[in-house]
Design an enzyme around this catalytic site. Structure first.
Site, PDB file in Angstrom:
ATOM      1  N   ARG A 187     -20.434 -24.401  30.321  1.00 56.16           N
ATOM      2  CA  ARG A 187     -21.835 -24.277  29.962  1.00 56.16           C
ATOM      3  C   ARG A 187     -22.466 -23.067  30.593  1.00 56.16           C
ATOM      4  NH1 ARG A 187     -24.813 -28.984  32.173  1.00 56.16           N
ATOM      5  NH2 ARG A 187     -26.619 -27.923  31.329  1.00 56.16           N
ATOM      6  N   THR A 188     -23.417 -22.469  29.879  1.00 55.65           N
ATOM      7  CA  THR A 188     -24.168 -21.357  30.454  1.00 55.65           C
ATOM      8  C   THR A 188     -25.217 -21.942  31.391  1.00 55.65           C
ATOM      9  OG1 THR A 188     -23.940 -20.169  28.391  1.00 55.65           O
ATOM     10  CG2 THR A 188     -25.566 -19.353  29.936  1.00 55.65           C
ATOM     11  N   LEU A 189     -25.200 -21.515  32.625  1.00 58.00           N
ATOM     12  CA  LEU A 189     -26.181 -22.035  33.581  1.00 58.00           C
ATOM     13  C   LEU A 189     -27.226 -20.978  33.927  1.00 58.00           C
ATOM     14  CD1 LEU A 189     -23.663 -23.961  35.810  1.00 58.00           C
ATOM     15  CD2 LEU A 189     -25.363 -24.970  34.307  1.00 58.00           C
TER      16      LEU A 189
ATOM     17  N   ASN B  27     -25.723 -25.322  25.838  1.00 61.19           N
ATOM     18  CA  ASN B  27     -24.850 -24.203  26.175  1.00 61.19           C
ATOM     19  C   ASN B  27     -25.348 -22.950  25.475  1.00 61.19           C
ATOM     20  OD1 ASN B  27     -22.755 -22.677  27.068  1.00 61.19           O
ATOM     21  ND2 ASN B  27     -21.246 -23.523  25.634  1.00 61.19           N
ATOM     22  N   PRO B  28     -26.544 -22.497  25.862  1.00 52.88           N
ATOM     23  CA  PRO B  28     -27.176 -21.431  25.086  1.00 52.88           C
ATOM     24  C   PRO B  28     -26.510 -20.078  25.271  1.00 52.88           C
ATOM     25  CG  PRO B  28     -28.455 -21.879  27.052  1.00 52.88           C
ATOM     26  CD  PRO B  28     -27.358 -22.896  27.024  1.00 52.88           C
TER      27      PRO B  28
END
Lengths: 242, 272
Positions: free
Chosen positions: A19-21, A123-124
């Site tokens: 995931r994008t954090l 998860n952008p």
């Protein structure tokens, strides 16, 4: 034996490491406007690693197909991913080999779907995208944010540009700007951003897209002026400070 | 014709290089009631013969709106036609959702053709028994396509399928050179006359024929019975006159294709 806690909750999935954090290497504002013959877009060539101005020759604007131009701010690796998606999209569009082609409106819509669906999966793609283009004489300029908010307008900007450039554009933009006036207006916006945005770098490109196609300028710098009298003796009013 | 030996399933070739099951499917199209399509630069018209099986029943629906800019007329197994229309509608709506733009009819037609082809190459499937006249608009203008159960598709200036369609084709072959520049009204008139040709003497009434139009600035829609009856009356009063065919030197490549269907009756259909 230690068990993995069940308290992960509903928000995370097993592929959590995917995931994008937060973004790592980012680009700052993109500014774009419609002018007489098409769209003008400007972006500097900086890639910041946090507060370090790490990369100074990053092309943040790319042409898409025959009719569109995409500029991005935010995570640069996600921008590169988006370029791969669009590459495939345009490839399949060309493979039809018929007289139809995807115009800027279609590409913008497609990107909106991609960004929104990624946002729904938590998860952008950490980007603000500016999509401009001309097809059959019709000018199009739109924006998509990382959460899938999208809209069209006569002038758009991302990031700091929204706060610093758009007020200038609201005041000074008008229909049927000439190419020279459009560039002057964009440079005015980029200069303000250069002075005031910490992640801005003095090396920018301006891209233009018209019915004839896309041209991205060579990188160049803006002239800045620092000879203000207040800078020559900055501690005039407060002795001992710096 | 001695062709029973190799026609058991669609995945068997005959020694002459034919797939009989596919050809039988095309026979089914010929048995269906007639459907006619004609196009100009800006409009396309579909007209169908809609015979009810008995006085007590309603007519079978043969023209389907697929999207605002695409419509289809079918001839053959209407059930197959309905299923394919649903597929087409689905494709159009998905494209519209993703791209906020209408699906170009040329691409839909290719997708349809590929779908039909699959059924000619699987032993557990059978070909669709329906011919589709797909009409629509895209960037390049108005189009009329014919999709065959074989998986072939052709673009036409004008075409007719179904029973007694040859009579309509004969009429169209005489007049098609003028269609490109025809007005919308003339196009509809020609469509109605073609339908009348297939009726072979029976009186043309709006209760047995359906007409649909799509054009630049005009969404695909089926004309209501009243309007159709008015149009029929309008030109029948004038009589059976055919205005003299002006010499228009059009050299469009696809006009040659309007003549192609005449060749269909003799050779193996897939030879085209």
């Amino acid at each position: 034996m230690e068990q993995k806690p069940f308290s992960r909750g509903l928000l995370s999935s097993e592929a959590d490491s995917q995931r994008t954090l937060y973004p790592y290497v980012t680009g700052t504002s993109v500014v774009a406007l419609k002018y007489k013959d098409g769209i003008l877009m400007a972006a500097d060539m900086g890639g910041s690693y946090g507060s370090t101005l790490r990369y100074k020759t990053v092309e943040r604007m790319k042409s898409i197909g025959k009719h569109s131009l995409l500029g991005a701010s935010g995570e640069l690796s996600d921008f590169q991913e988006i370029l791969r998606y669009l590459d495939e999209l345009i490839l399949y569009d060309n493979m039809w080999d018929d007289g139809n082609s995807l115009g800027p409106k279609e590409v913008h819509s497609y990107l909106t779907r991609v960004m929104y669906n990624r946002r729904n999966k938590f998860n952008p793609l950490w980007n603000s995208l500016v999509l401009g283009g001309v097809k059959n004489g019709q000018k199009y300029l739109g924006m998509v944010s990382m959460i899938g908010v999208n809209f069209e307008d006569d002038h758009v900007a991302t990031g700091f540009g929204n706060h610093l450039a758009r007020p200038i554009l609201r005041e000074e933009w008008h229909e049927n700007l000439s190419f020279e006036d459009g560039v002057k207006l964009l440079e005015k916006c980029m200069r303000v951003l250069l002075y005031r945005d910490r992640s801005a770098v003095n090396k920018l490109q301006i891209a233009k897209i018209t019915d004839e196609g896309v041209t991205v300028s060579q990188p160049y710098s803006l002239k800045t002026f620092w000879g203000f009298s207040a800078f020559s003796n900055p501690t005039a009013g407060a002795e001992g400070s710096w | 014709m001695f062709r029973n030996q190799y026609d058991t399933d669609v995945t068997t070739w005959s020694p002459a290089g034919r797939l009989f099951q596919v050809e039988y499917a095309m026979e089914a199209v010929k048995q269906g009631s007639a459907a006619i399509g004609l196009r100009s630069k800006t409009h396309v018209v579909l007209a169908c013969v809609n015979k009810a099986s008995s006085e007590l029943s309603s007519h079978q629906k043969k023209i389907f709106k697929v999207d605002d800019h695409i419509g289809v007329a079918i001839a053959g197994l209407t059930a197959d036609g309905r299923v394919l229309s649903r597929y087409m509608r689905n494709e159009c709506i998905n494209y519209s959702f993703t791209y906020e733009s209408p699906l170009p009819v040329g691409r839909l037609v290719v997708q349809l053709a590929d779908k039909a082809q699959v059924c000619t190459q699987r032993s557990w499937k059978r070909p669709y028994g329906v011919g589709l006249l797909v009409v629509g608009l895209d960037e390049l203008g108005a189009h009329l396509y014919y999709n065959c159960p074989s998986g072939n598709y052709f673009e036409y200036q004008a075409f007719a399928i179904g029973s007694r369609s040859q009579a309509a084709k004969t009429y169209l072959e005489r007049r098609f050179e003028n269609f490109t520049d025809s007005s919308r009204e003339d196009l509809i008139k020609d469509a109605l006359i073609s339908v009348r040709e297939t009726l072979q003497g029976e009186k043309l009434k709006s209760s047995i024929c359906t007409v649909a139009v799509v054009g630049i600035g005009e969404a695909f829609h089926i004309l209501d019975q009243e309007t159709v009856q008015q149009l029929i009356d309008a030109f029948e009063i004038v009589g059976e006159d055919e205005p003299p065919v002006p010499e228009v030197g059009d050299a469009e490549a696809d006009q040659a294709e309007a003549a192609a269907p005449a060749a269909e009756e003799g050779a193996a259909p897939m030879d085209i």
